[in-house]
Design a protein around this motif. Structure first.
Motif, mmCIF file in Angstrom:
data_model
loop_
_atom_site.group_PDB
_atom_site.id
_atom_site.type_symbol
_atom_site.label_atom_id
_atom_site.label_comp_id
_atom_site.label_asym_id
_atom_site.label_seq_id
_atom_site.Cartn_x
_atom_site.Cartn_y
_atom_site.Cartn_z
ATOM 1 N N CYS A 169 2.791 16.405 -15.034
ATOM 2 C CA CYS A 169 2.531 16.294 -13.749
ATOM 3 C C CYS A 169 1.758 15.367 -13.248
ATOM 4 C CB CYS A 169 2.540 17.373 -13.255
ATOM 5 S SG CYS A 169 3.150 19.217 -13.414
ATOM 6 N N GLN A 170 0.835 14.972 -13.969
ATOM 7 C CA GLN A 170 -0.444 13.870 -12.845
ATOM 8 C C GLN A 170 0.945 12.368 -13.166
ATOM 9 O OE1 GLN A 170 -2.888 14.026 -11.491
ATOM 10 N NE2 GLN A 170 -4.185 16.503 -12.189
ATOM 11 N N TYR A 171 1.362 12.345 -15.302
ATOM 12 C CA TYR A 171 2.014 11.456 -15.012
ATOM 13 C C TYR A 171 3.326 11.537 -13.602
ATOM 14 C CZ TYR A 171 4.967 7.646 -16.871
ATOM 15 O OH TYR A 171 6.185 6.444 -17.287
ATOM 16 N N LEU A 172 3.751 11.591 -13.843
ATOM 17 C CA LEU A 172 5.044 11.707 -12.666
ATOM 18 C C LEU A 172 4.624 11.664 -11.377
ATOM 19 C CD1 LEU A 172 7.182 15.191 -13.941
ATOM 20 C CD2 LEU A 172 7.693 12.716 -14.119
ATOM 21 N N ALA A 173 3.189 12.483 -10.941
ATOM 22 C CA ALA A 173 3.132 12.082 -9.773
ATOM 23 C C ALA A 173 2.698 10.461 -9.402
ATOM 24 C CB ALA A 173 1.271 13.905 -8.909
ATOM 25 N N ALA A 174 1.851 10.510 -10.342
ATOM 26 C CA ALA A 174 1.139 8.833 -9.967
ATOM 27 C C ALA A 174 2.435 7.899 -10.620
ATOM 28 C CB ALA A 174 0.323 8.195 -11.455
ATOM 29 N N HIS A 175 3.789 8.074 -10.890
ATOM 30 C CA HIS A 175 4.628 7.257 -10.727
ATOM 31 C C HIS A 175 5.649 7.565 -10.458
ATOM 32 C CE1 HIS A 175 1.739 6.240 -14.410
ATOM 33 N NE2 HIS A 175 2.355 5.024 -14.282
ATOM 34 N N PRO A 176 6.124 8.111 -9.195
ATOM 35 C CA PRO A 176 7.397 8.482 -8.723
ATOM 36 C C PRO A 176 9.307 7.866 -9.291
ATOM 37 C CG PRO A 176 5.808 8.165 -7.431
ATOM 38 C CD PRO A 176 5.285 7.277 -8.334
ATOM 39 N N ASP A 177 8.310 7.268 -9.325
ATOM 40 C CA ASP A 177 9.942 5.948 -9.837
ATOM 41 C C ASP A 177 10.144 6.142 -11.023
ATOM 42 O OD1 ASP A 177 7.630 4.532 -10.517
ATOM 43 O OD2 ASP A 177 8.669 2.716 -10.371
ATOM 44 N N CYS A 178 9.372 7.500 -11.438
ATOM 45 C CA CYS A 178 9.908 7.601 -13.441
ATOM 46 C C CYS A 178 11.213 8.267 -13.100
ATOM 47 C CB CYS A 178 8.767 8.099 -13.549
ATOM 48 S SG CYS A 178 9.254 9.187 -15.692
ATOM 49 N N GLY A 238 12.151 6.583 -7.125
ATOM 50 C CA GLY A 238 12.999 6.929 -8.012
ATOM 51 C C GLY A 238 14.093 7.574 -7.984
ATOM 52 N N TYR A 239 14.814 7.271 -6.029
ATOM 53 C CA TYR A 239 15.882 8.002 -5.920
ATOM 54 C C TYR A 239 16.923 6.805 -6.267
ATOM 55 C CZ TYR A 239 14.466 11.980 -3.944
ATOM 56 O OH TYR A 239 14.221 13.007 -3.627
ATOM 57 N N ASP A 240 18.139 7.009 -6.591
ATOM 58 C CA ASP A 240 19.275 5.643 -7.757
ATOM 59 C C ASP A 240 20.343 5.383 -5.723
ATOM 60 O OD1 ASP A 240 18.170 5.890 -9.914
ATOM 61 O OD2 ASP A 240 19.855 7.835 -10.186
ATOM 62 N N SER A 241 20.275 6.629 -4.601
ATOM 63 C CA SER A 241 20.666 5.763 -3.260
ATOM 64 C C SER A 241 19.780 6.710 -2.565
ATOM 65 C CB SER A 241 22.287 6.618 -3.981
ATOM 66 O OG SER A 241 22.039 8.367 -3.697
ATOM 67 N N LEU A 242 19.868 6.008 -1.509
ATOM 68 C CA LEU A 242 19.546 5.954 -0.085
ATOM 69 C C LEU A 242 19.752 7.331 0.010
ATOM 70 C CD1 LEU A 242 17.813 5.072 2.091
ATOM 71 C CD2 LEU A 242 19.577 4.111 3.312
ATOM 72 N N SER A 243 21.446 7.806 0.106
ATOM 73 C CA SER A 243 21.572 8.811 0.641
ATOM 74 C C SER A 243 21.070 10.667 -0.046
ATOM 75 C CB SER A 243 23.443 9.198 0.671
ATOM 76 O OG SER A 243 23.954 9.008 -0.718
ATOM 77 N N ALA A 244 20.821 10.316 -1.116
ATOM 78 C CA ALA A 244 20.240 10.943 -2.186
ATOM 79 C C ALA A 244 19.227 11.262 -1.474
ATOM 80 C CB ALA A 244 20.349 10.813 -3.688
ATOM 81 N N PHE A 245 17.775 10.431 -1.191
ATOM 82 C CA PHE A 245 16.765 10.230 -0.140
ATOM 83 C C PHE A 245 17.150 10.734 0.937
ATOM 84 C CE2 PHE A 245 13.108 8.231 1.772
ATOM 85 C CZ PHE A 245 12.572 8.793 1.700
ATOM 86 N N ILE A 246 17.647 11.179 2.003
ATOM 87 C CA ILE A 246 17.728 11.158 3.044
ATOM 88 C C ILE A 246 18.503 12.610 3.138
ATOM 89 C CG2 ILE A 246 19.328 11.105 5.310
ATOM 90 C CD1 ILE A 246 19.594 8.104 4.812
ATOM 91 N N ALA A 247 18.724 12.766 2.226
ATOM 92 C CA ALA A 247 19.669 14.382 1.946
ATOM 93 C C ALA A 247 18.551 15.222 1.134
ATOM 94 C CB ALA A 247 20.398 14.860 1.310
ATOM 95 N N ALA A 248 17.678 14.929 0.229
ATOM 96 C CA ALA A 248 16.237 15.708 0.366
ATOM 97 C C ALA A 248 15.311 15.268 0.753
ATOM 98 C CB ALA A 248 15.440 15.162 -1.340
ATOM 99 N N PHE A 249 14.809 14.158 1.921
ATOM 100 C CA PHE A 249 13.156 14.447 2.724
ATOM 101 C C PHE A 249 14.235 15.329 4.000
ATOM 102 C CE2 PHE A 249 11.735 12.331 6.011
ATOM 103 C CZ PHE A 249 9.996 12.126 5.555
#
Length: 264
Positions: A169-178, A238-249
């Motif tokens: 979890c510490q790794y994923l939080a520090a590397h959100p683009d993983c 770490g989002y592959d598409s803008l639409s996926a980011f907008i939906a999750a946000f």
């Protein structure tokens, strides 16, 4: 610069240690202690409302990370070990509150309404020993009433107690683009995906996917405060598409990233 910052943090901690009681039920003047971030873990005997009028505050406790953009604040109960972090330019207007002045509640992110924001900003200009029996005392009473009614929101990231899981979890939080799949981490632990998923639900109350998505979205908030392009923020988180980011946000914040930037 780092040495000077460390010295300032130590001075603040020493001043907090010398403060045995609040001079009034609420402390939070523009030049007072609560309006400076202390990124060393510490605790005190009062409620702390960690709030930023501009910028994003992050509060870390042993159990979770709490992130508060300008229309949110972190409610920190008495005696809870915590550290407060923020970027340069953040305008902190936090409050220390006598524990007897408000109902008890857990550490959580709360919504700051436009009225509550104005009450906090107005209070920040009062004297430390404001007149409790006059207009200032009446404003503080309204401020406390509004804080008691402030609803909680889900801008927090629980830390697992399991040591190996905490490292992931510490790794994923520090590397959100993983973008490494769950299988990569389960193989590191020598367990199946199903077992790792069970660990996540047991220790955090969230699935692996839910936890990582929450980590990515919380990492996006400080980037949006820096006025980066929304597409760039999505990629950095770490989002592959803008639409996926907008939906999750939108699912977490109740608005699109564009609306968030316009209204901050």
């Amino acid at each position: 610069m780092k040495c000077r910052q460390k010295d300032n943090q130590q001075v603040l901690l020493e001043q907090l240690g010398q403060l045995t009681r609040l001079p009034r039920p609420v402390l939070g003047q523009l030049q007072s202690l609560p309006n400076q971030a202390i990124n060393t873990h510490h605790a005190h005997a009062w409620i702390q409302l960690s709030y930023a009028a501009a910028g994003v505050l992050t509060v870390n406790t042993p159990e979770a990370r709490f992130v508060a953009p300008p229309n949110r604040a972190v409610w920190i109960p008495p005696h809870l070990s915590h550290a407060v972090h923020c970027d340069a330019g953040t305008q902190i207007r936090s409050l220390y509150i006598d524990a007897a002045a408000l109902p008890a509640r857990p550490c959580e992110v709360v919504e700051i309404s436009p009225l509550l924001r104005e009450l906090i900003l107005t209070f920040s200009h009062f004297d430390v020993e404001y007149n409790e029996s006059g207009a200032e005392g009446r404003l503080v009473a309204v401020l406390l009433d509004q804080l008691a009614l402030a609803p909680a929101c889900a801008l927090m990231l629980p830390w697992p107690g399991h040591h190996a899981l905490a490292a992931i979890c510490q790794y994923l939080a520090a590397h959100p683009d993983c973008r490494r799949p769950m299988r990569y981490f389960s193989e590191q632990l020598g367990v199946s995906d199903k077992t790792l998923g069970r660990y996540f639900v047991r220790d955090t109350g969230m699935s692996f996917r839910q936890w990582r998505q929450r980590a990515r979205l919380l990492a996006a908030l400080p980037l949006l405060e820096q006025n980066l392009r929304i597409t760039d923020v999505a990629l950095e988180c770490g989002y592959d598409s803008l639409s996926a980011f907008i939906a999750a946000f939108g699912e977490l914040l109740g608005c699109t990233p564009g609306e968030y930037v316009r209204n901050k």
